[in-house]
Design a protein around this motif. Structure first.
Motif, mmCIF file in Angstrom:
data_model
loop_
_atom_site.group_PDB
_atom_site.id
_atom_site.type_symbol
_atom_site.label_atom_id
_atom_site.label_comp_id
_atom_site.label_asym_id
_atom_site.label_seq_id
_atom_site.Cartn_x
_atom_site.Cartn_y
_atom_site.Cartn_z
ATOM 1 N N GLU A 155 18.585 6.785 2.650
ATOM 2 C CA GLU A 155 17.238 7.624 2.986
ATOM 3 C C GLU A 155 16.369 7.226 2.236
ATOM 4 O O GLU A 155 16.440 5.885 1.727
ATOM 5 N N ALA A 156 14.895 7.331 3.098
ATOM 6 C CA ALA A 156 13.751 6.707 2.681
ATOM 7 C C ALA A 156 12.121 7.658 2.935
ATOM 8 O O ALA A 156 13.024 8.691 3.530
ATOM 9 N N GLU A 157 11.400 7.508 2.225
ATOM 10 C CA GLU A 157 10.717 8.428 2.223
ATOM 11 C C GLU A 157 8.869 7.152 2.498
ATOM 12 O O GLU A 157 8.958 6.502 1.649
ATOM 13 N N LEU A 158 8.594 7.727 3.264
ATOM 14 C CA LEU A 158 7.246 6.599 3.988
ATOM 15 C C LEU A 158 6.428 7.172 3.839
ATOM 16 O O LEU A 158 6.255 8.651 4.399
ATOM 17 N N LYS A 187 9.927 0.085 -7.282
ATOM 18 C CA LYS A 187 11.330 -0.734 -7.322
ATOM 19 C C LYS A 187 11.901 -0.514 -5.815
ATOM 20 O O LYS A 187 12.696 -1.645 -5.195
ATOM 21 N N THR A 188 10.526 -0.038 -4.676
ATOM 22 C CA THR A 188 11.636 -0.592 -3.197
ATOM 23 C C THR A 188 11.327 -1.027 -2.856
ATOM 24 O O THR A 188 12.175 -1.791 -2.212
ATOM 25 N N LEU A 189 10.745 -2.286 -3.427
ATOM 26 C CA LEU A 189 10.171 -3.651 -2.583
ATOM 27 C C LEU A 189 11.964 -4.477 -2.706
ATOM 28 O O LEU A 189 12.441 -5.585 -2.274
ATOM 29 N N ALA A 190 12.030 -4.030 -3.852
ATOM 30 C CA ALA A 190 13.655 -4.381 -3.835
ATOM 31 C C ALA A 190 15.040 -4.341 -2.921
ATOM 32 O O ALA A 190 15.782 -5.228 -2.256
ATOM 33 N N VAL A 191 14.234 -3.500 -1.757
ATOM 34 C CA VAL A 191 15.073 -3.054 -0.768
ATOM 35 C C VAL A 191 14.251 -3.914 0.393
ATOM 36 O O VAL A 191 15.045 -4.023 1.893
ATOM 37 N N SER A 192 13.270 -3.778 0.672
ATOM 38 C CA SER A 192 12.304 -4.079 1.691
ATOM 39 C C SER A 192 13.031 -5.456 1.958
ATOM 40 O O SER A 192 12.273 -6.566 1.095
ATOM 41 N N ASN A 199 0.953 -1.435 -0.459
ATOM 42 C CA ASN A 199 -0.149 -0.224 -0.039
ATOM 43 C C ASN A 199 0.979 1.274 -0.077
ATOM 44 O O ASN A 199 0.519 1.597 0.307
ATOM 45 N N ASP A 200 1.588 1.224 -1.314
ATOM 46 C CA ASP A 200 2.741 2.579 -0.681
ATOM 47 C C ASP A 200 3.147 2.661 0.354
ATOM 48 O O ASP A 200 4.217 3.974 0.742
ATOM 49 N N GLY A 201 3.745 1.701 1.145
ATOM 50 C CA GLY A 201 4.432 1.884 2.856
ATOM 51 C C GLY A 201 5.275 2.555 2.429
ATOM 52 O O GLY A 201 5.830 3.306 3.014
ATOM 53 N N VAL A 202 6.519 2.469 1.613
ATOM 54 C CA VAL A 202 7.854 2.896 1.372
ATOM 55 C C VAL A 202 7.233 3.282 -0.418
ATOM 56 O O VAL A 202 7.546 2.944 -1.184
ATOM 57 N N LYS A 203 7.533 4.930 0.015
ATOM 58 C CA LYS A 203 7.261 5.484 -1.185
ATOM 59 C C LYS A 203 8.333 5.663 -2.513
ATOM 60 O O LYS A 203 9.165 5.782 -3.811
ATOM 61 N N ALA A 204 9.674 5.699 -1.328
ATOM 62 C CA ALA A 204 10.913 5.768 -2.015
ATOM 63 C C ALA A 204 11.809 5.712 -1.410
ATOM 64 O O ALA A 204 12.028 5.685 -0.173
ATOM 65 N N VAL A 205 13.170 4.958 -1.931
ATOM 66 C CA VAL A 205 14.594 4.291 -0.995
ATOM 67 C C VAL A 205 15.803 5.243 -1.616
ATOM 68 O O VAL A 205 15.779 4.503 -2.833
ATOM 69 N N LYS A 206 16.184 5.165 -0.829
ATOM 70 C CA LYS A 206 18.076 5.795 -1.800
ATOM 71 C C LYS A 206 19.273 4.562 -0.779
ATOM 72 O O LYS A 206 18.769 4.566 0.622
ATOM 73 N N VAL A 207 19.707 3.655 -1.758
ATOM 74 C CA VAL A 207 20.826 2.893 -1.725
ATOM 75 C C VAL A 207 21.984 2.946 -2.209
ATOM 76 O O VAL A 207 21.962 3.307 -2.875
ATOM 77 N N MET A 208 23.187 2.697 -1.366
ATOM 78 C CA MET A 208 24.154 2.404 -2.159
ATOM 79 C C MET A 208 25.100 1.598 -2.279
ATOM 80 O O MET A 208 24.653 0.679 -0.676
ATOM 81 N N GLY A 209 25.926 0.916 -2.693
ATOM 82 C CA GLY A 209 26.519 0.004 -2.607
ATOM 83 C C GLY A 209 27.683 -0.288 -3.327
ATOM 84 O O GLY A 209 28.332 1.408 -3.435
ATOM 85 N N GLY A 246 28.149 2.355 -6.446
ATOM 86 C CA GLY A 246 27.365 3.633 -6.524
ATOM 87 C C GLY A 246 26.021 3.840 -5.719
ATOM 88 O O GLY A 246 25.515 2.743 -4.836
ATOM 89 N N SER A 247 25.005 4.961 -5.798
ATOM 90 C CA SER A 247 23.653 4.925 -5.566
ATOM 91 C C SER A 247 22.078 4.706 -6.276
ATOM 92 O O SER A 247 22.638 5.244 -7.566
ATOM 93 N N LEU A 248 21.685 4.171 -5.806
ATOM 94 C CA LEU A 248 20.628 4.270 -6.149
ATOM 95 C C LEU A 248 19.027 4.725 -5.587
ATOM 96 O O LEU A 248 19.392 4.447 -4.863
ATOM 97 N N ASN A 249 18.768 5.708 -6.290
ATOM 98 C CA ASN A 249 17.200 6.170 -6.000
ATOM 99 C C ASN A 249 16.043 5.484 -6.676
ATOM 100 O O ASN A 249 15.899 5.395 -7.914
ATOM 101 N N LEU A 250 15.180 4.273 -5.682
ATOM 102 C CA LEU A 250 13.801 3.993 -5.850
ATOM 103 C C LEU A 250 13.223 3.820 -5.418
ATOM 104 O O LEU A 250 13.132 4.524 -4.504
ATOM 105 N N VAL A 251 12.077 3.817 -6.393
ATOM 106 C CA VAL A 251 10.941 4.874 -5.932
ATOM 107 C C VAL A 251 9.917 3.574 -6.062
ATOM 108 O O VAL A 251 9.480 2.912 -7.400
ATOM 109 N N GLY A 252 8.674 3.727 -5.764
ATOM 110 C CA GLY A 252 7.074 2.538 -6.151
ATOM 111 C C GLY A 252 7.246 1.345 -5.862
ATOM 112 O O GLY A 252 8.096 1.140 -4.948
#
Length: 409
Positions: A200-203, A184-189, A163-173, A176-182
Motif C-alpha cells: 500500500e502507499a499514500e501519495l 521513513k518512507t525513504l527506506a523504500v523509495s 517534499n513529502d511526495g510519498v507520505k506513507a508506505v506499507k511493505v511486507m518482508g 512481517g509488515s511495516l507501516n512507514l510514514v514521513g
C-alpha cells in the motif's frame, strides 16, 4: 533446482507459472538498453502472480524457508536494471494488486495501479501527482515508488519522494509488515524492492493545471544557461523543462518542429516562447530518451552515460563535449531541482568509442552517478537515505532474499 521447481508447483499450483515464453519474458528487463547491464540477467525459476496480500505473505514464507531469491516486479519499465534478475529467482508480479485507488486530500493506492489510471482518476477531480514518470502510460505506481526517482514535475518538486511526495508506505518482508510514514518512507523509495514488497502507499497530489509546451531556440549553450537561471525563479509556474541539441530534437520531432542549435522546451501555464504541439515530448523525458534514441540513432555502437550537473558544470562540460564531437554526440537534459539547486539530468549519447573523450572531460566536472550499475548504492546520492535502506533491509529481510545483489551493506 528441478526438485525446487516441483516443490514450488506443489506449493502454489497454477499460480506458479513456468511456461517457456513467460520465463523468457520475466528473465529480462524489456526497457533495459544499457549494453553492459543487459548481459547480466539470469533465467528465473518461474513467476507467481498473487491476487492479494495473503498470497504475497505465503510466497515470502516459502522463499525465506527455502532461501530462494524473490524479485517483485510491476510493469517492468525500468531502464536501469532494478527488475533484472541476477540470480536464479522467483518473480512476484504485483500487477493484479490494483484494487485500491482512493483520493481524500492524498491518493491511496495499491502497488499494481497504473500511473495512467491514477492520473486519469485524479484529473477528473482537478488534481494530479506531484511527480510521475515519463513511462506513465505503461508503468505501475508500486514500481515507480520502488525504482524511480525523477520524472515530470521534478523541476518543481525534485525527486518524487522529496517534499513529502510519498507520505506513507506499507511493505511486507520475511519478518512481517511495516507501516512507514514521513522520512521513513525513504527506506523504500528507489530501493528496488530490496527493503520490502510494497502493498500500500499514500501519495501527495497537487492541483491540475493546463500546461502548454513552448519552444525557445538559441544558437548558444551559454544562452540556454542564462535562460534556465531566469526560469528557476518561477518554478511553481513551470511543470517541466527539457534541453535538446539540434540533433536530438530533430531525430524525434522529424518534420514536426524546426530545431535550433539548442532548444529549451518549457511546459508552463505562463508564456515564455512559441507554443508548439509536442505530443512526442514524453519520448524524450528522463529515462525514456535511452529507449527512444537506441532505436533512432545511426550509431553503430550505441552507448550513453548520464551525469547530474549544476548549471555551471552543464555549461562547461557540454560546451567542451560539443566543441570536440559536434553532431557525433547527442545531448538531452531534464532540468530539475535537488536540495534547492537547479540540476540538469544530462544524457550523453554517442558511439561507445567517443566516451573516452567524454569521460575525460566529465572526470573534472561530473557528479558521480553510475548508470551502468545494478546496485542501488551507485544511484542514491544522499547518504542518509542509503543508511535508512540498509537499516530496514536488515529488519525486514535478514536473510537477503529480496532482490539480492542490488543493495550493498
Amino acid at each position: 533446482m528441478e526438485s525446487l521447481v516441483k516443490e514450488l508447483e506443489k506449493e502454489f499450483g497454477s499460480r506458479f507459472v513456468t511456461k517457456r515464453e513467460i520465463i523468457d519474458q520475466y528473465s529480462s528487463s524489456p526497457y533495459l538498453v544499457s549494453p553492459i547491464l543487459s548481459k547480466m540477467g539470469k533465467r528465473i525459476l518461474g513467476v507467481v502472480i498473487p491476487e492479494d496480500v495473503e498470497e504475497i505473505k505465503h510466497v515470502l514464507e516459502f522463499c525465506d524457508l527455502n532461501k530462494v531469491p524473490l524479485l517483485a516486479r510491476g510493469a517492468g519499465t525500468s531502464t536501469i536494471g532494478q527488475v533484472l534478475p541476477i540470480t536464479q529467482s522467483i518473480v512476484l508480479d504485483i500487477q493484479k494488486l490494483n484494487k485500491t485507488l482512493e483520493y481524500d486530500k492524498t491518493l491511496k493506492i495499491s502497488p499494481g495501479v497504473k500511473v495512467l489510471s491514477a492520473l486519469n482518476y485524479l484529473r477528473k477531480r482537478g488534481k494530479e501527482l506531484q511527480v510521475y514518470p515519463s513511462s506513465f502510460y505503461i508503468s505501475t505506481l508500486g514500481g515507480y515508488i520502488a525504482g524511480g526517482d525523477v520524472g515530470i514535475g521534478s523541476f518543481q518538486y525534485g525527486y518524487h519522494f522529496h517534499n513529502d511526495g510519498v507520505k506513507a508506505v506499507k511493505v511486507m518482508g520475511t519478518t512481517g509488515s511495516l507501516n512507514l510514514v514521513g522520512d521513513k518512507t525513504l527506506a523504500v523509495s528507489q530501493a528496488a524492492g530490496t527493503t520490502g514488497i510494497i502493498t500500500e502507499a499514500e501519495l501527495s497530489v497537487i492541483d491540475y493545471e493546463d500546461w502548454k509546451d513552448q519552444l525557445i531556440r538559441t544558437e548558444d549553450i551559454g544562452e540556454v544557461v542564462k535562460l534556465l537561471k531566469v526560469l528557476e525563479k518561477d518554478k511553481q509556474s513551470i511543470r517541466r523543462i527539457t534541453v535538446e541539441d539540434r540533433e536530438t530534437l530533430s531525430l524525434v520531432a522529424k518534420d514536426r518542429v524546426f530545431a535550433g542549435k539548442w532548444n529549451v522546451i518549457v511546459s508552463s501555464t505562463k508564456s515564455y516562447g512559441e507554443e508548439v504541439e509536442m505530443k512526442f515530448l514524453d519520448e524524450l523525458a528522463f529515462a525514456a530518451v535511452y529507449v527512444t534514441m537506441s532505436k533512432l540513432t545511426g550509431f553503430s555502437d550505441y552507448f550513453y552515460e548520464v551525469r547530474l550537473l549544476s548549471l555551471e558544470s552543464f555549461l562547461r562540460v557540454v560546451g567542451q563535449v560539443k566543441d570536440i564531437l559536434g553532431p557525433k554526440v547527442l545531448i538531452h537534459g531534464d532540468v530539475m531541482t535537488l536540495r534547492g539547486e537547479t540540476i540538469v539530468y544530462t544524457v550523453f549519447i554517442s558511439d561507445r568509442s567517443n566516451f573516452e573523450i567524454i569521460d575525460s572531460i566529465m572526470l573534472k566536472e561530473g557528479i558521480p552517478f553510475e548508470i551502468h550499475s545494478l546496485v542501488v548504492n551507485d544511484r542514491v546520492d544522499e547518504e542518509y537515505r542509503l543508511e535508512l535502506m540498509k537499516k530496514y533491509k536488515k529488519i525486514i529481510d535478514p536473510h537477503n532474499i529480496l532482490n539480492p545483489g542490488k543493495l550493498r551493506e
